[in-house]
Scaffold this motif. Structure first.
Motif, PDB file in Angstrom:
ATOM      1  N   SER A 642       0.790  -1.235   0.000  1.00 20.34           N
ATOM      2  CA  SER A 642       0.000   0.000   0.000  1.00 20.34           C
ATOM      3  C   SER A 642       0.819   1.280   0.000  1.00 20.34           C
ATOM      4  N   PRO A 644       1.187   3.431  -3.107  1.00 15.99           N
ATOM      5  CA  PRO A 644       1.049   3.699  -4.544  1.00 15.99           C
ATOM      6  C   PRO A 644       1.952   4.830  -5.030  1.00 15.99           C
ATOM      7  N   SER A 711       3.475  10.077  12.838  1.00 20.75           N
ATOM      8  CA  SER A 711       2.650   9.625  11.720  1.00 20.75           C
ATOM      9  C   SER A 711       1.176   9.854  12.009  1.00 20.75           C
ATOM     10  N   VAL A 727      -2.039  11.518   2.330  1.00 25.39           N
ATOM     11  CA  VAL A 727      -1.210  12.009   3.441  1.00 25.39           C
ATOM     12  C   VAL A 727       0.255  12.170   3.020  1.00 25.39           C
TER      13      VAL A 727
ATOM     14  N   VAL C  50       1.363  -2.373   6.063  1.00 22.44           N
ATOM     15  CA  VAL C  50       0.100  -3.107   5.941  1.00 22.44           C
ATOM     16  C   VAL C  50      -0.214  -3.269   4.462  1.00 22.44           C
ATOM     17  N   PRO C  54      -3.601   2.076   1.607  1.00 19.82           N
ATOM     18  CA  PRO C  54      -2.645   3.188   1.457  1.00 19.82           C
ATOM     19  C   PRO C  54      -3.020   4.355   2.364  1.00 19.82           C
ATOM     20  N   PRO C  55      -2.066   5.203   2.679  1.00 20.20           N
ATOM     21  CA  PRO C  55      -2.348   6.343   3.576  1.00 20.20           C
ATOM     22  C   PRO C  55      -3.138   7.432   2.869  1.00 20.20           C
ATOM     23  N   TYR C  68      -4.080   2.193   8.480  1.00 16.57           N
ATOM     24  CA  TYR C  68      -3.505   2.722   7.234  1.00 16.57           C
ATOM     25  C   TYR C  68      -1.996   2.574   7.296  1.00 16.57           C
ATOM     26  N   ALA C  69      -1.367   2.519   6.127  1.00 14.97           N
ATOM     27  CA  ALA C  69       0.095   2.404   6.063  1.00 14.97           C
ATOM     28  C   ALA C  69       0.738   3.696   6.562  1.00 14.97           C
ATOM     29  N   ASP C  70       1.903   3.553   7.169  1.00 15.62           N
ATOM     30  CA  ASP C  70       2.594   4.704   7.763  1.00 15.62           C
ATOM     31  C   ASP C  70       3.022   5.689   6.667  1.00 15.62           C
TER      32      ASP C  70
END
Lengths: 768, 137, 117
Positions: A642, A644, A711, A727, C50, C54-55, C68-70
């Protein structure tokens, strides 16, 4: 007061630009600055002697407690008057002494910089700003000693003095920081009331040692005394001003200033008495073996500084009064003797006592100055030197422990100093005039008036001690938290044992002067002991470290990239490996990790093959292609986990990198089989070991709980504060935008670098 | 490499890829994308074009040296950072936002201009490097 | 799969170091690139890894609803990737220039070039 201090710096700065323009003309006008400052400080005499303390405060770095606080009390006032008064005479003297010197402007620049720094030092109430000025005096001293910068010896002396006083400066800084952290302030005035806290602190001894380190290096106490004779390489006005009258007394000033804060403790007193006594006797004996006038004066200066430290160590009111008077005495007669020496050197062309004789016939006023100064140095009535010596004897006489021993030492020192004073002030003028000096001319009044003025002041103050009693000595003693009101200076104390001792001193010294003649032989004889002097030990230490670092560097900086990398790797492996195997918990919980799916397994296998191919292939093109595959595999990993944005970036960059390689590949060198089998095995083992360490380390770190406060903050506030939902991008362009700004600047620099390397063609004229 | 297929394709690929890169740039604040990726995609578009049509053609198309994009981009990014300081007396890099929603962009703010600056710098850097190398390699 | 990633990172580091230790210039650059990839993955792994989330905040809400991914390591790596491109191209060109000037590919022979000139 701030203005008074800055004036010298400003003038120095002014000379940087204007100095070349004046070409040394009107240099006498420079003396106007110290004169103006002298007048400025003189006007405070009245107020200070009434017990007033004048303070001034400017914020500097208030958050660290570092401020420009200035205090003018008895102690600062005496030093300020000395700095500006003798400064004035030296400035005048210099204008004739260094006339037509190519770098006269530079010389005045350094001198006025020094004067400003020294004023700042004695006026500072804040220990940190005191430290800054302290270092500034060291630096200006460095420039002045090395002023004759074409001479190797001058440069060496300058370096040595800077090294010694510089280390002392650091010691002062550390000591100040300690004091500051104990008392919570850097202001000396505020520290005065915290005396008990400082005494009871376990670091008290260390602080005192650090402060001593500063004072002893600056004031040339044994075993740090050796830089001062070397500093005599400086032009004579510098020796007069910095290395006898003012700068070397900075250490004395510091000790006196901190006496109410740190003093009155057994350790403080004993150390100072012992160090002072050793210094004064050691260097007073050394004066016997010198033939260079400046050498004699240098050692007698060290002896005088030793006497001052000795007196401060006694710490009684009597002793401090004696110290105060002796500072004045010494400043007057030693400056005179230095100036006289300078004139002799300037006019007769030598400073060798073995040949100088009979100069009174050609340099009469100078002879008078020398004679008077020698009397004052000898402590013969009615000079002020006599009063100083009486007070010194008196306070030593009242010492509690081993008074007889110290009495003997101080008397020996005084006898030898009398001898030194006579050799420097009388000997060159006595006797018949040799032929070689017949043509010696009388110098300009600018040269001889200053020493005469100083010498006469010594007599006047001796006959009328009241002139300095109320104005300088009493306020000084009072500023050290002692009751100075009862002090009464007088030339005749009645017939007592002190007077008897004085008479003995004078008689013995005079006899010594007539018996011992300075000869080269003696100087060579004492030279043999140089092997054991602190200076030799320290220079040998330097040489050793120099050689050692040379060898060390040759071993490790051998020019082979491979060796550098291997060294770093081996070191890291050993260091991490050791810590790892002694402290690691090995509690890797495999259940917390997510299971391996087929996608990851396949990607990893592809990546492994690509890595192996990149490393072992003999074809460059294949290696580049395989490296591209590694990149794409990582790209797929980013997709799986995850990320991208990362996947897209990695993909584009990987493509571009491969394109780049292909573009330049046939211009790049071919692979050569350079390393043998053994080396490959060795490197392979090293790399694998490093890789293993990294893997183990990662597993160990993964077992630790993560702190994701940062984070989480970014993630939670991305939309609320920055109106973005991606983010990663929000962090890049908003939260950490300034970092990104710098990163794209770096990128641009890299591109410019590439462009310059390939496209830049030097003009014909620029090419070698 | 100048095959007919590639040459023909590049005629259409360049505008399409450029559009795509700008799309990636603009959506960056909400979905994967942004200045870095967008800039890289645009660079790849130009590099592809130069492979198909020759470097001179691409340069002609660009009309100026790609190196000039670097200072323009840097200036834009810097302006985005400094605007709040100059006009609103806020700290450097404070995000400023146009109130209300715009149809394509979502919210419009200084961050977008900053990202545009990044985009331009990346294009400028990449193209400068690749062009310089292919010219003199 | 964290174990797998950790092993891959170890392999990347080992391969990178091995390439750097070779005497050939081109291998040096390839080694640096591989090492850089390993470092990127390392940073990535040390964040929260994870799958499939995606974040990116879901379109219909203002904050994250699920795990969510860091994002921080991702932001770090993103710039690192781009910067490393700049570094690589500069290094390649530097090598090319050095090769032209010194006329050797052997790093061991490049240790004394500042003595003449």
């Amino acid at each position: 007061m701030l203005f008074a201090i800055l004036l010298g710096f400003a003038f120095s700065l002014f000379l940087v630009f204007a100095g070349k323009f004046f070409k040394g003309n009107f240099s006498i006008l420079a003396a106007g600055i110290p004169l103006a400052l002298f007048v400025y400080f003189s006007q405070f005499i009245g107020r200070i002697s009434n017990g007033e303390v004048i303070t001034e405060f400017h914020s500097w770095i208030p958050s660290f407690g570092v401020n420009l606080g200035f205090t003018l009390d008895g102690l600062s006032l005496l030093f300020s008057l000395m700095i500006t008064g003798i400064g004035f005479l030296v400035f005048v003297y210099t204008s004739a002494y260094m006339k037509n010197h190519k770098y006269l402007d530079r010389f005045y620049g350094y001198l006025s910089m020094f004067m400003a720094a020294m004023l700042g030092l004695v006026l500072s109430d804040n220990l940190i700003s005191l430290f800054v000025f302290w270092e500034l005096t060291s630096i200006s001293s460095f420039f002045l000693i090395g002023f004759n910068n074409t001479s190797r010896k001058s440069r060496k002396s300058a370096i040595i003095s800077l090294a010694v006083t510089g280390i002392g400066g650091l010691s002062l800084l550390v000591g100040s920081l300690f004091l500051g952290s104990i008392t919570g302030t850097y202001s000396i005035t505020e520290m005065l009331s915290m005396n008990p806290e400082i005494f009871s602190n376990p670091y008290y001894i260390l602080i005192v040692l650090l402060i001593f380190g500063a004072a002893f290096t600056k004031s040339a106490q044994f075993p740090f005394h050796f830089w001062l004779p070397g500093a005599m390489k400086a032009p004579t006005p510098v020796s007069t001003y910095l290395h006898s009258a003012t700068m070397v007394k900075a250490g004395i000033y510091l000790l006196m200033r901190l006496t109410p804060v740190l003093g009155d403790h057994e350790f403080w007193n004993t150390t100072l008495i012992i160090v002072g006594a050793i210094t004064m006797v050691y260097s007073a004996i050394h004066t016997l073996f010198r033939t260079d006038l400046k050498g004699i004066l240098a050692y007698s200066t060290i002896a005088a500084l030793g006497i001052l430290v000795f007196l401060i160590g006694q710490g009684t009111k009597e002793a401090l009064t004696a110290a105060a008077v002796f500072i004045i005495v010494h400043a007057l007669y030693k400056a005179t003797l230095f100036l006289v020496t300078g004139i002799i050197d300037h006019q007769a062309g030598t400073r060798d006592t073995t040949v100088l004789r009979g100069l009174r016939k050609v340099l009469f006023p100078v002879a008078i100055a020398g004679f008077l100064a020698a009397l004052s140095s000898a402590g013969i009535p009615p000079t002020i030197g006599f009063i100083g010596k009486e007070l010194t004897y008196e306070s030593t006489f009242h010492l509690e422990n081993m008074a007889v021993l110290f009495m003997a030492l101080i008397i020996i020192t005084k006898i030898l100093l009398l001898y030194a004073g006579f050799v420097a002030g009388i000997k060159p003028f006595a006797g018949a005039l040799p032929d070689r000096f017949v043509k010696t001319r009388m110098p300009s009044p600018l040269l001889w008036v200053p020493p005469v003025l100083l010498a006469v002041a010594g007599i006047v103050f001796g006959i009328f001690p009241g002139l300095i009693e109320g104005s300088l000595v009493k306020p000084l003693v009072s500023s050290m938290r002692l009751n100075g009101e009862e002090i009464h200076l007088k030339i005749f104390h009645g017939f007592n044992i002190i007077l008897l001792l004085s008479v003995i001193t004078i008689a013995a010294g005079t006899i010594l002067y007539f018996i011992i003649k300075p000869t080269k032989k003696l100087e060579i004889w004492i030279g043999k002991f140089e092997k054991f002097s602190p200076q030799t030990l320290i220079t040998n230490g330097w040489t050793f470290f120099y050689k050692f670092s040379n060898i060390w560097t040759n071993i490790f900086q051998n020019g082979y990239l491979r060796n550098y990398v291997s060294t770093i790797m081996v070191f890291t492996i050993v260091l991490i490996g050791y810590t790892f195997f002694t402290t690691a918990t090995y509690s890797v919980d495999f259940n917390t990790f997510s299971p391996i799916t087929v996608y990851e397994a396949v990607t990893s296998i592809v990546m492994l093959i690509a890595i192996g191919y990149t490393v072992f292939t003999r074809s460059r093109l294949a290696a580049v292609a395989a490296m591209g595959i590694i990149g794409y595999a990582i790209c797929i990993l980013f997709v799986i986990y995850s990320a991208p944005d990362l996947a897209m970036t990695q993909f584009s960059i990987d493509t571009l990198t491969v394109i780049l390689f292909v573009l330049v590949l046939y211009k790049l060198p071919k692979y050569l089989k350079l390393s043998d089998y053994k080396m490959r095995i060795k490197d392979g083992v090293l790399s694998l070991a490093f890789g293993t360490i990294i893997t183990l380390l990662i597993l160990e770190v993964l077992a630790e709980p993560k702190n994701s406060a940062v984070s989480d903050y970014y993630a939670e506030n991305a939309y609320i504060l920055a109106h973005g939902k991606n983010v990663v991008n929000v962090i890049l362009v908003d939260f950490r935008g300034a970092d990104t700004m710098i990163e794209i600047s770096v990128l641009a620099i890299a591109a410019i670098g590439v462009f310059a390397l390939l496209k830049l063609r030097l003009k014909k004229s620029d090419q070698r | 490499m100048k095959t007919i297929i590639l040459r023909t394709a590049s005629t259409y690929l360049l505008p399409v890829l450029l559009m795509f890169s700008i799309f990636i740039l603009l959506r960056g604040h909400y979905s994967p994308g942004g200045g870095f990726v967008g800039g890289l995609i645009a660079s790849i578009a130009f590099v592809l074009h130069s492979f198909a049509r020759g470097l001179d053609n691409t340069k002609e198309l660009l009309r100026m040296h790609p190196g000039f994009l670097m200072p323009i981009g840097l200036a834009l990014a810097f302006m985005a950072g400094v605007t709040p300081v100059l006009f609103f007396d806020l700290p450097f890099m404070t995000g400023l936002w146009y109130p209300g929603h715009l149809p394509v962009l979502g919210s419009l703010g200084t961050a977008l201009f900053f990202d545009l600056g990044v985009y331009l710098v990346v294009v400028g850097v990449t193209l400068t490097i690749i062009f310089t190398i292919s010219e003199s390699a | 799969m964290e174990v797998l990633l950790a092993i891959m990172i170890g392999v990347l580091y080992a391969a990178g170091i091995y390439m750097i230790l070779r005497r050939s210039l081109v291998k040096l650059i390839l080694g640096i690139i591989i090492l850089g990839n390993g470092a990127n993955l390392l940073i990535f792994l040390l964040g929260r890894v994870v799958k499939g989330s995606p974040p990116i905040i879901p379109a219909d809400s203002d904050v994250f609803q699920s795990i969510y991914a860091d994002p921080v390591p991702q932001a770090l790596i993103l710039t690192a990737i781009v910067i490393s491109f700049g570094l690589q191209s500069f290094a390649i060109i530097l090598v090319k220039r050095a090769y032209k000037v010194v006329k050797t590919d052997d790093l061991d022979e490049m240790n004394a070039i500042d003595k003449d000139s």
